[in-house]
Write a protein that holds these residues in place. Sequence first.
Motif, PDB file in Angstrom:
ATOM      1  N   GLU A 141     -14.659   4.192 -45.018  1.00  0.00           N
ATOM      2  CA  GLU A 141     -13.302   3.666 -44.928  1.00  0.00           C
ATOM      3  C   GLU A 141     -12.696   3.791 -43.540  1.00  0.00           C
ATOM      4  O   GLU A 141     -11.803   3.049 -43.161  1.00  0.00           O
ATOM      5  N   GLY A 142     -13.209   4.760 -42.801  1.00  0.00           N
ATOM      6  CA  GLY A 142     -12.628   4.984 -41.488  1.00  0.00           C
ATOM      7  C   GLY A 142     -11.380   5.829 -41.593  1.00  0.00           C
ATOM      8  O   GLY A 142     -11.092   6.343 -42.677  1.00  0.00           O
ATOM      9  N   PRO A 143     -10.588   5.994 -40.565  1.00  0.00           N
ATOM     10  CA  PRO A 143     -10.857   5.393 -39.260  1.00  0.00           C
ATOM     11  C   PRO A 143     -12.045   6.042 -38.545  1.00  0.00           C
ATOM     12  O   PRO A 143     -12.244   7.240 -38.628  1.00  0.00           O
ATOM     13  N   LEU A 144     -12.811   5.171 -37.852  1.00  0.00           N
ATOM     14  CA  LEU A 144     -13.947   5.633 -37.049  1.00  0.00           C
ATOM     15  C   LEU A 144     -13.572   5.500 -35.576  1.00  0.00           C
ATOM     16  O   LEU A 144     -13.083   4.453 -35.147  1.00  0.00           O
ATOM     17  N   ASN A 145     -13.802   6.574 -34.835  1.00  0.00           N
ATOM     18  CA  ASN A 145     -13.468   6.554 -33.404  1.00  0.00           C
ATOM     19  C   ASN A 145     -14.579   5.914 -32.587  1.00  0.00           C
ATOM     20  O   ASN A 145     -15.752   6.275 -32.732  1.00  0.00           O
ATOM     21  N   VAL A 146     -14.204   4.974 -31.739  1.00  0.00           N
ATOM     22  CA  VAL A 146     -15.171   4.354 -30.820  1.00  0.00           C
ATOM     23  C   VAL A 146     -14.567   4.273 -29.424  1.00  0.00           C
ATOM     24  O   VAL A 146     -13.346   4.328 -29.264  1.00  0.00           O
ATOM     25  N   GLU A 147     -15.429   4.159 -28.420  1.00  0.00           N
ATOM     26  CA  GLU A 147     -14.985   3.903 -27.047  1.00  0.00           C
ATOM     27  C   GLU A 147     -15.718   2.669 -26.533  1.00  0.00           C
ATOM     28  O   GLU A 147     -16.827   2.360 -26.990  1.00  0.00           O
ATOM     29  N   LEU A 148     -15.092   1.978 -25.601  1.00  0.00           N
ATOM     30  CA  LEU A 148     -15.588   0.673 -25.162  1.00  0.00           C
ATOM     31  C   LEU A 148     -15.888   0.662 -23.666  1.00  0.00           C
ATOM     32  O   LEU A 148     -15.065   1.108 -22.865  1.00  0.00           O
ATOM     33  N   PHE A 149     -17.046   0.137 -23.299  1.00  0.00           N
ATOM     34  CA  PHE A 149     -17.413  -0.012 -21.886  1.00  0.00           C
ATOM     35  C   PHE A 149     -17.675  -1.487 -21.590  1.00  0.00           C
ATOM     36  O   PHE A 149     -18.219  -2.207 -22.426  1.00  0.00           O
ATOM     37  N   ALA A 150     -17.305  -1.903 -20.367  1.00  0.00           N
ATOM     38  CA  ALA A 150     -17.592  -3.266 -19.909  1.00  0.00           C
ATOM     39  C   ALA A 150     -18.395  -3.189 -18.618  1.00  0.00           C
ATOM     40  O   ALA A 150     -18.529  -2.121 -18.014  1.00  0.00           O
ATOM     41  N   GLY A 151     -18.893  -4.345 -18.180  1.00  0.00           N
ATOM     42  CA  GLY A 151     -19.663  -4.411 -16.936  1.00  0.00           C
ATOM     43  C   GLY A 151     -18.760  -4.584 -15.729  1.00  0.00           C
ATOM     44  O   GLY A 151     -17.572  -4.240 -15.765  1.00  0.00           O
TER      45      GLY A 151
END
Length: 383
Positions: free
Chosen positions: A176-186
């Motif tokens: 169900e979450g919430p699930l923690n994520v982090e985001l990377f870009a180029g």
Amino acid sequence: MHNRRIFMLGATATAAALGLAACGGEGAGSGGPDTDAEPSEQTLGVAMPTETYERWVADGNNIKEGLEEKGFTVDMQYAQDDIPTQQQQIDQMINSGVSALLIASIDGASLSSQLDAAAAAGIPVIAYDRLLTDNENVDFYVTFDNYKVGVNQANALMYGLGLLDQEFEPASDAPEGPLNVELFAGSLDDNNAHLFWEGAIDTLQPYLDDGTLVVPSGQMDIEQAATQRWEQETAQKRMENLLTTHYNGGEELSGVLAPADPLSRGIINALQNSGRGPTIEDGLPIVTGQDAEIASITLIADGVQHSTIFKDTRDLADQAILAAESILKGEDPEANDTETYENGVKVVPAYLLEVQMVLQENYEEIMVDSGYYTPEQVEAGKL
Ligand code: BGC
């Protein structure tokens, strides 16, 4: 500031967009195609960005071999990710009178004076994998479906998190979450980085909107997530900072969107150094990737990196060579996309190749059975 974002155009590109910007200077000494010349009388200039990423080495080798097999002479140069070096290398290719240029840029907007000089000398230009922007003197573009790379990365992440099933449909037993994520870009000066990001964010957005996925750092703009020059160390440092700043109270981190394998490995180093893992089974967050580099395929086999995206550089090299041959014969290369790649000045006709998601359950089939890597290379984690 340059707006390097790609615009998805609704209208079909006009036939004019398909015409070659450079129409061939045939005078002796000047560059450009001579439609009567044999391959052996023609030199192609190939400008590559860096040897620090395995893929560019493979691309370069494949292009050089393929062109030489057809009898062409090849002047290929790598620029160590240094823009002035790449500018000089291309200037020199133009001065030496190459018949055509294939360019994988470092910064897509930094080569305008070279592109103008090439056009003035009648030398056609093919953008290789990375779009050349803010200039009209770009005749053709060969690349992969970059938006789909991002879609696949996001789908792989959500599959790893249990939100999607094997068909990439919402899983019936999803957490169900919430699930923690982090985001990377180029790197922001690489147009591809924007398309990878857009494909990924568009796919993650519903889950971010309904709170299933949460980004505790709040760093959700591409500018905040970017990794200048795609450097592994930069990504590793940012991951370390994110962990100390936003996860120091024992908060769980479930996944990281990483846009390329060297960055994935930097991120994994930071995660493991913080005591997470060492494998996914032991609690390492789900980390995505791109390029199917051998070291990452081994990590996938070992249950450490969760996924990567395979882009077959052999096919891209073949496609680039076909495009170059057409241009040298004075013909328009075959395009399968005449809408997507607006470079700030014009829509560049393009040929896009398909990409494949690689996971622990299919890496053998895609990467080994296909002959791309040997089992020994996967075992060793190097070529
Ligand atoms: C390429 C990716 C690569 C990245 C870093 C992008 O332009 O499309 O395959 O991982 O550059 O080199």
